[in-house]
Design a protein around this motif. Structure first.
Motif, short mmCIF file in Angstrom:
data_model
loop_
_atom_site.label_atom_id
_atom_site.label_comp_id
_atom_site.label_asym_id
_atom_site.label_seq_id
_atom_site.Cartn_x
_atom_site.Cartn_y
_atom_site.Cartn_z
N PRO A 72 0.81 -1.23 0.00
CA PRO A 72 0.00 0.00 0.00
C PRO A 72 0.84 1.27 0.00
N ASN A 73 2.13 1.17 0.31
CA ASN A 73 2.99 2.35 0.32
C ASN A 73 3.54 2.68 -1.06
N GLY A 74 3.29 1.79 -2.03
CA GLY A 74 3.75 2.04 -3.39
C GLY A 74 2.79 2.93 -4.14
N GLY A 75 3.14 3.21 -5.41
CA GLY A 75 2.34 4.13 -6.20
C GLY A 75 1.27 3.49 -7.05
N GLY A 76 1.13 2.17 -6.99
CA GLY A 76 0.12 1.51 -7.81
C GLY A 76 0.64 1.21 -9.20
N LEU A 77 -0.12 0.40 -9.94
CA LEU A 77 0.31 -0.05 -11.26
C LEU A 77 0.47 1.10 -12.26
N ALA A 78 -0.24 2.20 -12.04
CA ALA A 78 -0.18 3.31 -13.00
C ALA A 78 1.23 3.86 -13.16
N VAL A 79 2.04 3.79 -12.11
CA VAL A 79 3.39 4.37 -12.20
C VAL A 79 4.28 3.56 -13.13
N LEU A 80 3.86 2.34 -13.48
CA LEU A 80 4.68 1.50 -14.34
C LEU A 80 4.63 1.91 -15.81
N HIS A 81 3.65 2.69 -16.19
CA HIS A 81 3.54 3.08 -17.60
C HIS A 81 3.09 4.52 -17.77
N ASP A 82 3.53 5.38 -16.84
CA ASP A 82 3.16 6.80 -16.92
C ASP A 82 4.22 7.65 -17.60
N GLY A 83 5.30 7.02 -18.08
CA GLY A 83 6.33 7.77 -18.75
C GLY A 83 7.14 8.67 -17.84
N LYS A 84 7.15 8.36 -16.55
CA LYS A 84 7.90 9.16 -15.58
C LYS A 84 8.84 8.25 -14.80
N ILE A 85 9.88 8.85 -14.26
CA ILE A 85 10.79 8.10 -13.40
C ILE A 85 10.86 8.79 -12.05
N PRO A 86 11.22 8.07 -11.00
CA PRO A 86 11.30 8.69 -9.68
C PRO A 86 12.32 9.81 -9.65
N GLY A 87 12.16 10.70 -8.70
CA GLY A 87 13.10 11.79 -8.54
C GLY A 87 14.28 11.43 -7.68
N GLY A 88 14.21 10.28 -7.01
CA GLY A 88 15.30 9.86 -6.14
C GLY A 88 15.31 8.36 -5.95
#
Length: 466
Positions: A72-88
């Motif tokens: 539950p602390n993750g960003g969900g499946l959407a972050v896997l194909h949103d064309g963005k990468i983490p900032g850190g």
């Protein structure tokens, strides 16, 4: 940045299940697995694996978890194909990862129609073992007889799916890891609509060994030219300690308005108190880090369970809630920093790595380590604020193991009445092992007996009748 290794996968011609004619999954080309490791500021840009794209075929695909439990602390499946990468390197909300309570899981990607898949790429980022990728990837067009569209258990190869490759990067260094699957010849690994990732745990990690997956790309061999994700513009400032041996990095990318305040007020106090805390909490064979990174992050980018806290420490990094720091510049902001650098000394890497497990007993409970951090904050750094007082309002529920301020008050009383060296001894126990009898060894009394005396002391002080 440096390239890692190129691993030829075994040839994967379509597998016919014995005795089941007509159940043949679609044929796939021989697949090459290429991996790369890049530095924290490289945005996965390497010479061997392309950086993530913003318009690959996975961008508009449907992602579905068909086995396992998402943390539950993750960003969900959407972050896997949103064309963005983490900032850190440690941003749970910018990554998807399975719960530590499970055994990994499966992610199904539906591209909507069969396409000639030119490449599949996966990207992960973490400062520890959670950067390692371990998975098997399957593909299908859905036409095989007996095809199971959502194989939640059992081998997908027995359910109409073709195994493309098996990936394991657990021997590689932590940080940014990228894996790219491509055909050894030709433009496509095959014509498929579905891609299935059977994701396992990193076998060399500790209890928290579920990979932080940042992005998944699936490239259409006949698709448009790919647009690569842009490297984030970082706002960082470097500081050398006035003591000469420490170095501090301030990252205010998400809160540039606080850069000057941090440089003038926060960093000088951190530089004054970090060496002091190291001197207070020495452990033979354990050398706290010479470098600390202080990062300010917006509340929405913090893990769900940390959105209400002022700050948290991870290794030799301290992350501050930018909103809290902005509101508390003349209040609790700097004290929160002192609390967190105590945790850096207690647990941070650097020099000799702290032991993965204590040699004796167990790791101390959270109330011990949080109590130590709050004791140093409230009784040594800012005693005039009286932020850890026992009052008539909190007396009834106060206990030695209440953690934070209340436990800090208990520690202060023990130090004044029984053991002046308590802070050092508790930190040694963090590394060598904690057990309840330590209190008798140090004070001649159990922690429960000390608790009764401490409560009686405050009852008398407050005029509370027993």
């Amino acid at each position: 940045m440096k390239p890692l290794q190129v691993l030829p996968a075994r040839a994967l011609s379509g597998i016919l299940l014995a005795g089941l004619a007509g159940w043949a999954p679609l044929q796939a080309a021989e697949v090459k697995v290429t991996t790369a490791h890049t530095g924290d500021d490289d945005a996965f840009q390497s010479d061997t694996v392309d950086s993530p794209a913003t318009n690959d075929a996975a961008t508009d695909a449907t992602f579905k978890m068909i086995a396992g439990q998402a943390d539950p602390n993750g960003g969900g499946l959407a972050v896997l194909h949103d064309g963005k990468i983490p900032g850190g390197a440690d941003e749970p909300r910018s990554n998807f990862f399975f719960s530590a309570a499970g055994k990994g899981g499966r992610i199904l990607v539906d591209l909507g129609k069969p396409i000639e898949i030119g490449a599949i790429a996966t990207y992960s980022w973490h400062p520890g073992s959670r950067s390692a990728q371990k998975y098997s990837v399957f593909a299908a067009d859905g036409s095989a007889e007996g095809f199971v569209a959502e194989p939640g258990e059992g081998s997908p190869a027995d359910q109409g799916w073709t195994l493309l490759a098996e990936v394991d990067t657990s021997d590689e260094e932590p940080g940014q890891q990228a894996v790219r699957l491509t055909p050894t010849a030709g433009k496509s690994v095959g014509n498929f609509r579905y891609v299935l990732f059977d994701i396992g745990k990193n076998p060399k990690g500790d209890v928290f060994n579920d990979t932080f997956y940042s992005e998944i790309d699936i490239v259409d061999a006949a698709g448009p030219e790919l647009v690569k994700v842009e490297k984030p513009v970082k706002i960082k400032q470097e500081f050398d300690s006035k003591h000469g041996e420490f170095h501090y990095t301030l990252d205010v990318t998400e809160a540039p308005d606080l850069q000057q305040w941090c440089a003038e007020h926060l960093i000088p106090v951190m530089d004054e108190w970090y060496p002091k805390i190291i001197e207070m909490l020495p452990v033979e064979g354990v050398t706290p880090s010479k470098d600390i990174t202080f990062t300010l992050k917006n509340t929405t980018d913090l893990p769900g369970y940390l959105r209400g806290v002022p700050a948290y420490a991870s290794g030799n990094s301290v992350v501050f809630n930018a909103g809290f720091m902005r509101d508390q510049q003349t209040g609790e902001a700097i004290g929160a920093g002192v609390h967190e650098v105590v945790h850096v000394v207690q647990f941070g890497g650097g020099g000799e790595r702290r032991r993965e497990r204590p040699r004796h007993g167990r790791r101390p409970p959270t109330w011990v380590t949080e109590g130590v951090a709050d004791y140093i904050r409230w009784f040594l750094y800012e005693p005039e604020s009286k932020g850890a007082e026992i009052t008539k309002r909190n007396f009834e529920r106060a206990s030695y193991d209440s953690s934070y301020r209340v436990t800090a008050n208990f520690f202060d009383w023990v130090i004044k009445h029984y053991e002046k060296d308590l802070m050092r001894k508790l930190n040694v126990a963090t590394h060598e092992g904690y057990y309840d009898d330590l209190w008798k060894e140090w004070t001649g009394k159990s922690v429960e007996e000390l608790n009764e005396e401490w409560k009686a002391y405050h009852a008398k002080k407050l005029g509370i009748e027993g």
